[in-house]
Design an enzyme around this catalytic site. Structure first.
Site, short mmCIF file in Angstrom:
data_model
loop_
_atom_site.label_atom_id
_atom_site.label_comp_id
_atom_site.label_asym_id
_atom_site.label_seq_id
_atom_site.Cartn_x
_atom_site.Cartn_y
_atom_site.Cartn_z
N ASP A 137 60.95 -15.60 -9.85
CA ASP A 137 59.99 -14.82 -10.63
C ASP A 137 59.76 -13.52 -9.87
OD1 ASP A 137 57.86 -13.66 -11.90
OD2 ASP A 137 56.58 -15.44 -11.89
N ALA A 147 58.09 -4.95 -20.70
CA ALA A 147 56.79 -4.35 -21.01
C ALA A 147 56.19 -5.13 -22.16
CB ALA A 147 56.95 -2.88 -21.39
N TYR A 150 59.97 4.13 -26.76
CA TYR A 150 60.30 3.55 -25.45
C TYR A 150 59.08 3.58 -24.53
CZ TYR A 150 63.73 2.01 -21.98
OH TYR A 150 64.44 1.28 -21.07
N LYS A 171 61.24 3.07 -16.04
CA LYS A 171 62.63 3.35 -15.69
C LYS A 171 62.74 4.61 -14.82
CE LYS A 171 64.98 0.04 -17.77
NZ LYS A 171 65.76 -0.97 -16.99
N ILE A 202 72.52 -0.70 -26.54
CA ILE A 202 73.29 -1.91 -26.88
C ILE A 202 72.30 -2.94 -27.42
CG2 ILE A 202 74.65 -3.82 -25.92
CD1 ILE A 202 75.82 -1.89 -23.92
N THR A 241 70.65 -5.62 -27.17
CA THR A 241 70.16 -6.69 -26.29
C THR A 241 68.81 -7.17 -26.78
OG1 THR A 241 69.02 -5.12 -24.84
CG2 THR A 241 71.34 -5.61 -24.33
N LEU A 242 68.33 -8.25 -26.16
CA LEU A 242 67.02 -8.79 -26.50
C LEU A 242 65.93 -7.77 -26.23
CD1 LEU A 242 65.55 -11.37 -27.47
CD2 LEU A 242 65.32 -12.02 -25.06
#
Length: 259
Positions: free
Chosen positions: A69, A100, A160, A167, A196, A198-199
């Site tokens: 974790d 987030a 975002y 980031k 891409i 992604t989850l």
């Protein structure tokens, strides 16, 4: 090529596989094809179940799978202690972890909560410092630490929000770690991947619009693939990039160069 890569039988820790669309999974596949030994970390039992199922469906072997974790220093220390006991020396770490709260992505940025901001920073940026601190003791032969970033770190990407700020902190963290760990022959870089499916990407409200924009406007007139990100990540982990550290390498069909 194998001689140039010098990755065969090297021990690489891969952190952040959520499902078979994860960037981390793409990196793992490229590393596996090059002959690396893979050590996976996971956070929750459901993540372990998914990872186990994915491994069972492929010829990709895991030398070790350990819980970790990244919001808990004790958990990180315990994970790398187990890696030290069972594997010994490691030669690389792939940090593909970011998170987030949903409301901090869906709401206006000005409405970002204090707790949400702190959580995004802790999970997505500080975790790289904490991981590097524990990994360096095992990287006695030097090696490479690589993080995953995105263009939202340097320019505004609608939706975002707080993740972009996290980031940005991650990319700065990469540079400071590169300076700090260079004397140990440990390189630290990031790959800034294009959009891409992604989850994590599903949480960005404007994601589909971003995909269309990249396809229409990027120099290559297409979106990148998981495999392309995986292969560049392999290069950044391997001996091919032995003279590169503190860099953010874009794999986004050239979209980042546009004004």
């Amino acid at each position: 090529m194998e001689d140039l890569l010098k990755i065969k039988d090297k021990n690489i820790v891969v952190m952040g596989v959520a499902n078979d669309r994860s960037l981390a999974w793409g990196v793992a596949k490229s590393l596996h094809q090059a002959g690396a030994n893979l050590i996976f970390t996971y956070r929750k039992e459901r993540s372990l179940a998914k990872l186990t199922k994915m491994l069972d469906k492929t010829d990709l072997d895991a030398k070790l799978v350990v819980p970790c974790d990244v919001n808990d220093d004790g958990s990180i220390k315990e994970a790398f202690s187990k890696i030290a006991d069972e594997i010994g020396t490691i030669h690389g770490v792939v940090h593909s972890i970011a998170f987030a709260h949903g409301e901090d992505l869906k709401n206006r940025f000005v409405e970002t909560s204090r707790d949400g901001y702190a959580f995004a920073q802790d999970t997505s940026a500080y975790s790289l410092i904490a991981v590097a601190r524990e990994a360096r003791a095992l990287m006695t032969e030097g090696g490479s630490i690589m993080a995953m970033s995105y263009l939202g770190a340097e320019r505004v990407v609608p939706g975002y929000n707080v993740m972009g700020v996290a980031k940005a902190a991650l990319e700065s963290t990469v540079k400071y770690l590169a300076m700090d760990l260079g004397e140990n022959n440990i390189r630290v870089n990031a790959v800034s991947a294009g959009a891409i499916k992604t989850l994590a990407a599903k949480g960005v409200p404007s994601f589909n619009e971003i995909l269309q924009k990249i396809e229409a406007e990027s120099p290559l007139k297409r979106n990148v693939t998981q495999e392309e990100v995986g292969d560049m990540s392999l290069a950044m982990i391997s001996n091919l990039s032995r003279g590169v550290t503190g860099e953010i390498v874009y794999v986004d069909s050239g979209y980042n160069i546009l004004g």
